[in-house]
Design a protein around this motif. Structure first.
Motif, PDB file in Angstrom:
ATOM      1  N   GLY A   1       0.391  -8.491   0.557  1.00 59.60           N
ATOM      2  CA  GLY A   1      -0.097  -7.481   0.214  1.00 59.60           C
ATOM      3  C   GLY A   1       0.145  -6.167   0.911  1.00 59.60           C
ATOM      4  N   ARG A   2      -0.101  -6.396   2.309  1.00 62.51           N
ATOM      5  CA  ARG A   2       0.287  -5.454   3.444  1.00 62.51           C
ATOM      6  C   ARG A   2       1.682  -5.020   3.493  1.00 62.51           C
ATOM      7  NH1 ARG A   2      -3.781  -3.216   6.015  1.00 62.51           N
ATOM      8  NH2 ARG A   2      -5.727  -4.585   6.311  1.00 62.51           N
ATOM      9  N   VAL A   3       2.593  -6.151   3.004  1.00 65.20           N
ATOM     10  CA  VAL A   3       3.891  -6.027   3.308  1.00 65.20           C
ATOM     11  C   VAL A   3       4.417  -4.827   2.276  1.00 65.20           C
ATOM     12  CG1 VAL A   3       6.229  -7.071   2.983  1.00 65.20           C
ATOM     13  CG2 VAL A   3       4.405  -7.938   4.473  1.00 65.20           C
ATOM     14  N   LEU A   4       3.806  -5.199   0.885  1.00 70.83           N
ATOM     15  CA  LEU A   4       4.095  -4.814  -0.113  1.00 70.83           C
ATOM     16  C   LEU A   4       3.683  -2.859  -0.133  1.00 70.83           C
ATOM     17  CD1 LEU A   4       5.443  -4.308  -3.169  1.00 70.83           C
ATOM     18  CD2 LEU A   4       3.164  -4.968  -3.899  1.00 70.83           C
ATOM     19  N   ALA A   5       2.362  -2.873   0.331  1.00 67.98           N
ATOM     20  CA  ALA A   5       1.827  -1.656   0.601  1.00 67.98           C
ATOM     21  C   ALA A   5       2.847  -0.882   1.631  1.00 67.98           C
ATOM     22  CB  ALA A   5       0.371  -1.762   1.287  1.00 67.98           C
ATOM     23  N   ARG A   6       3.397  -1.213   2.613  1.00 67.83           N
ATOM     24  CA  ARG A   6       4.160  -0.606   3.508  1.00 67.83           C
ATOM     25  C   ARG A   6       5.461  -0.355   2.758  1.00 67.83           C
ATOM     26  NH1 ARG A   6       2.559  -3.996   7.542  1.00 67.83           N
ATOM     27  NH2 ARG A   6       4.139  -5.434   7.186  1.00 67.83           N
ATOM     28  N   GLU A   7       5.898  -1.275   2.001  1.00 69.43           N
ATOM     29  CA  GLU A   7       7.115  -0.945   1.240  1.00 69.43           C
ATOM     30  C   GLU A   7       6.874   0.079   0.408  1.00 69.43           C
ATOM     31  OE1 GLU A   7       8.328  -4.591  -0.534  1.00 69.43           O
ATOM     32  OE2 GLU A   7       8.994  -5.592   1.301  1.00 69.43           O
ATOM     33  N   GLN A   8       5.792   0.380  -0.222  1.00 67.07           N
ATOM     34  CA  GLN A   8       5.396   1.223  -1.344  1.00 67.07           C
ATOM     35  C   GLN A   8       5.046   2.594  -0.599  1.00 67.07           C
ATOM     36  OE1 GLN A   8       5.922   0.925  -4.406  1.00 67.07           O
ATOM     37  NE2 GLN A   8       6.431  -1.063  -4.427  1.00 67.07           N
ATOM     38  N   LEU A   9       5.030   2.636   0.819  1.00 71.63           N
ATOM     39  CA  LEU A   9       4.461   3.693   1.391  1.00 71.63           C
ATOM     40  C   LEU A   9       3.028   3.983   1.307  1.00 71.63           C
ATOM     41  CD1 LEU A   9       7.659   6.022   1.324  1.00 71.63           C
ATOM     42  CD2 LEU A   9       7.017   4.438   3.141  1.00 71.63           C
ATOM     43  N   ARG A  10       2.126   3.112   0.828  1.00 73.12           N
ATOM     44  CA  ARG A  10       0.651   3.538   0.717  1.00 73.12           C
ATOM     45  C   ARG A  10      -0.227   2.466   1.363  1.00 73.12           C
ATOM     46  NH1 ARG A  10       0.584   2.614  -5.665  1.00 73.12           N
ATOM     47  NH2 ARG A  10       1.948   0.734  -5.959  1.00 73.12           N
ATOM     48  N   SER A  11      -1.442   2.799   1.697  1.00 75.88           N
ATOM     49  CA  SER A  11      -2.327   1.969   2.187  1.00 75.88           C
ATOM     50  C   SER A  11      -2.670   0.612   1.611  1.00 75.88           C
ATOM     51  CB  SER A  11      -3.744   2.690   2.453  1.00 75.88           C
ATOM     52  OG  SER A  11      -4.303   2.614   1.278  1.00 75.88           O
ATOM     53  N   PHE A  12      -3.277  -0.259   2.117  1.00 74.32           N
ATOM     54  CA  PHE A  12      -3.410  -1.679   1.575  1.00 74.32           C
ATOM     55  C   PHE A  12      -4.632  -1.333   0.580  1.00 74.32           C
ATOM     56  CE2 PHE A  12      -5.703  -5.888   2.156  1.00 74.32           C
ATOM     57  CZ  PHE A  12      -4.913  -6.574   1.314  1.00 74.32           C
ATOM     58  N   ASN A  13      -5.405  -0.676   0.687  1.00 73.64           N
ATOM     59  CA  ASN A  13      -6.595  -0.355  -0.208  1.00 73.64           C
ATOM     60  C   ASN A  13      -5.883   0.264  -1.544  1.00 73.64           C
ATOM     61  OD1 ASN A  13      -9.374  -0.042  -0.297  1.00 73.64           O
ATOM     62  ND2 ASN A  13      -8.963   1.574  -1.461  1.00 73.64           N
ATOM     63  N   SER A  14      -4.962   1.302  -1.326  1.00 73.46           N
ATOM     64  CA  SER A  14      -4.373   1.940  -2.379  1.00 73.46           C
ATOM     65  C   SER A  14      -3.504   0.806  -3.315  1.00 73.46           C
ATOM     66  CB  SER A  14      -3.566   2.995  -1.873  1.00 73.46           C
ATOM     67  OG  SER A  14      -4.196   3.904  -1.671  1.00 73.46           O
ATOM     68  N   GLU A  15      -2.913  -0.031  -2.602  1.00 74.90           N
ATOM     69  CA  GLU A  15      -2.143  -1.113  -3.155  1.00 74.90           C
ATOM     70  C   GLU A  15      -3.016  -2.068  -3.947  1.00 74.90           C
ATOM     71  OE1 GLU A  15       1.249  -2.259  -4.549  1.00 74.90           O
ATOM     72  OE2 GLU A  15       1.225  -0.838  -2.738  1.00 74.90           O
ATOM     73  N   LEU A  16      -4.045  -2.384  -3.462  1.00 77.02           N
ATOM     74  CA  LEU A  16      -5.184  -3.450  -4.075  1.00 77.02           C
ATOM     75  C   LEU A  16      -5.637  -2.417  -5.379  1.00 77.02           C
ATOM     76  CD1 LEU A  16      -7.190  -4.905  -1.279  1.00 77.02           C
ATOM     77  CD2 LEU A  16      -5.495  -6.211  -2.789  1.00 77.02           C
ATOM     78  N   ILE A  17      -5.909  -1.463  -5.270  1.00 71.56           N
ATOM     79  CA  ILE A  17      -6.251  -0.679  -6.429  1.00 71.56           C
ATOM     80  C   ILE A  17      -5.437  -0.473  -7.453  1.00 71.56           C
ATOM     81  CG2 ILE A  17      -7.197   1.769  -7.107  1.00 71.56           C
ATOM     82  CD1 ILE A  17      -9.397  -0.043  -5.502  1.00 71.56           C
ATOM     83  N   ALA A  18      -3.979  -0.271  -7.013  1.00 73.90           N
ATOM     84  CA  ALA A  18      -2.892  -0.427  -7.790  1.00 73.90           C
ATOM     85  C   ALA A  18      -2.775  -1.647  -8.810  1.00 73.90           C
ATOM     86  CB  ALA A  18      -1.678  -0.072  -7.127  1.00 73.90           C
ATOM     87  N   ALA A  19      -3.163  -2.669  -8.168  1.00 79.30           N
ATOM     88  CA  ALA A  19      -3.158  -4.200  -8.530  1.00 79.30           C
ATOM     89  C   ALA A  19      -4.157  -4.208  -9.520  1.00 79.30           C
ATOM     90  CB  ALA A  19      -3.164  -5.294  -7.459  1.00 79.30           C
ATOM     91  N   ILE A  20      -5.275  -3.881  -9.358  1.00 78.16           N
ATOM     92  CA  ILE A  20      -6.675  -3.725 -10.123  1.00 78.16           C
ATOM     93  C   ILE A  20      -6.501  -3.145 -11.419  1.00 78.16           C
ATOM     94  CG2 ILE A  20      -8.944  -3.172 -10.268  1.00 78.16           C
ATOM     95  CD1 ILE A  20      -9.270  -3.741  -7.228  1.00 78.16           C
ATOM     96  N   LEU A  21      -6.003  -1.771 -11.149  1.00 81.08           N
ATOM     97  CA  LEU A  21      -5.685  -0.918 -12.301  1.00 81.08           C
ATOM     98  C   LEU A  21      -4.559  -1.450 -13.415  1.00 81.08           C
ATOM     99  CD1 LEU A  21      -5.624   2.799 -10.924  1.00 81.08           C
ATOM    100  CD2 LEU A  21      -7.426   1.615 -12.371  1.00 81.08           C
ATOM    101  N   SER A  22      -3.505  -2.046 -12.582  1.00 79.61           N
ATOM    102  CA  SER A  22      -2.336  -2.805 -13.396  1.00 79.61           C
ATOM    103  C   SER A  22      -3.220  -3.869 -14.301  1.00 79.61           C
ATOM    104  CB  SER A  22      -1.336  -2.977 -12.530  1.00 79.61           C
ATOM    105  OG  SER A  22      -0.361  -3.766 -13.254  1.00 79.61           O
ATOM    106  N   GLY A  23      -4.205  -4.750 -13.551  1.00 86.01           N
ATOM    107  CA  GLY A  23      -4.672  -5.681 -14.142  1.00 86.01           C
ATOM    108  C   GLY A  23      -5.544  -5.210 -15.188  1.00 86.01           C
ATOM    109  N   LEU A  24      -6.237  -4.307 -15.264  1.00 86.45           N
ATOM    110  CA  LEU A  24      -6.888  -3.752 -16.232  1.00 86.45           C
ATOM    111  C   LEU A  24      -6.241  -3.382 -17.531  1.00 86.45           C
ATOM    112  CD1 LEU A  24      -9.593  -1.605 -14.146  1.00 86.45           C
ATOM    113  CD2 LEU A  24      -9.962  -3.698 -15.401  1.00 86.45           C
ATOM    114  N   ASP A  25      -5.044  -3.001 -17.133  1.00 83.44           N
ATOM    115  CA  ASP A  25      -3.920  -2.665 -18.333  1.00 83.44           C
ATOM    116  C   ASP A  25      -3.195  -3.968 -18.534  1.00 83.44           C
ATOM    117  OD1 ASP A  25      -2.960  -0.804 -19.860  1.00 83.44           O
ATOM    118  OD2 ASP A  25      -1.305  -0.239 -18.582  1.00 83.44           O
TER     119      ASP A  25
END
Length: 167
Positions: free
Chosen positions: A45-69
């Motif tokens: 998750g931290r690696v993907l967050a770095r690649e996406q140029l966002r924080s780890f928290n933001s990456e987790l929130i993106a995963a959660i929002l995607s999961g809700l959808d």
């Protein structure tokens, strides 16, 4: 303070949460949840967050929002990219090493304080409850799916870019 949801990208998640994507987010006052991840998921998750140029928290929130959808947005992008690559897509995907859900423990040893934007905790509690699982397990599952879909999409997009440059 930053906007935490692009309603145009995740319209179902925005509708479920009753938000329009313009709400401000302040991590100091955000609802906090202690998430337990396996070290493997935490690192990935931290690696993907770095690649996406966002924080780890933001990456987790993106995963959660995607999961809700239901990860519909990512699944759609994957389908479109696969269609563009044609028969080459299967060859590309065969080289992608995915995270194995059977190897994911119920509770990992890596602890992380997740900061929820407004109303997301309630949505996660509701869906996890409906599925008969804990919030921690549901978030871990959605993170795993998110990481795997992003790995696949990244590989397909790299192949597509390579193919178009060669043309």
């Amino acid at each position: 303070m930053t906007s935490y949801l692009n309603a145009a990208k995740l319209p179902l998640a925005a509708k479920l949460l009753g938000i329009d994507g313009s709400a401000d987010y302040n991590s100091r006052t955000a609802d906090k949840f202690q998430l337990r991840l396996t070290p493997e998921l935490h690192k990935a998750g931290r690696v993907l967050a770095r690649e996406q140029l966002r924080s780890f928290n933001s990456e987790l929130i993106a995963a959660i929002l995607s999961g809700l959808d239901g990860h519909a947005h990512l699944a759609g992008m994957l389908a479109l990219t696969k269609a563009q690559l044609g028969s080459r897509a299967d060859e590309v995907l065969s080289t992608v090493t995915l995270h194995d859900p059977s190897q994911t423990e119920l509770f990992g040893t890596a602890k992380y304080i997740l900061r929820f934007p407004e109303s997301i905790r309630e949505a996660v509690m509701n869906i996890a409850g409906d599925e008969g699982t804990s919030m921690n397990r549901w978030i871990n599952d959605q993170t795993l799916i998110w990481l795997n879909l992003n790995k696949q999409l990244s590989a397909l997009l790299d192949a597509y870019v390579e193919q178009t440059r060669a043309s």
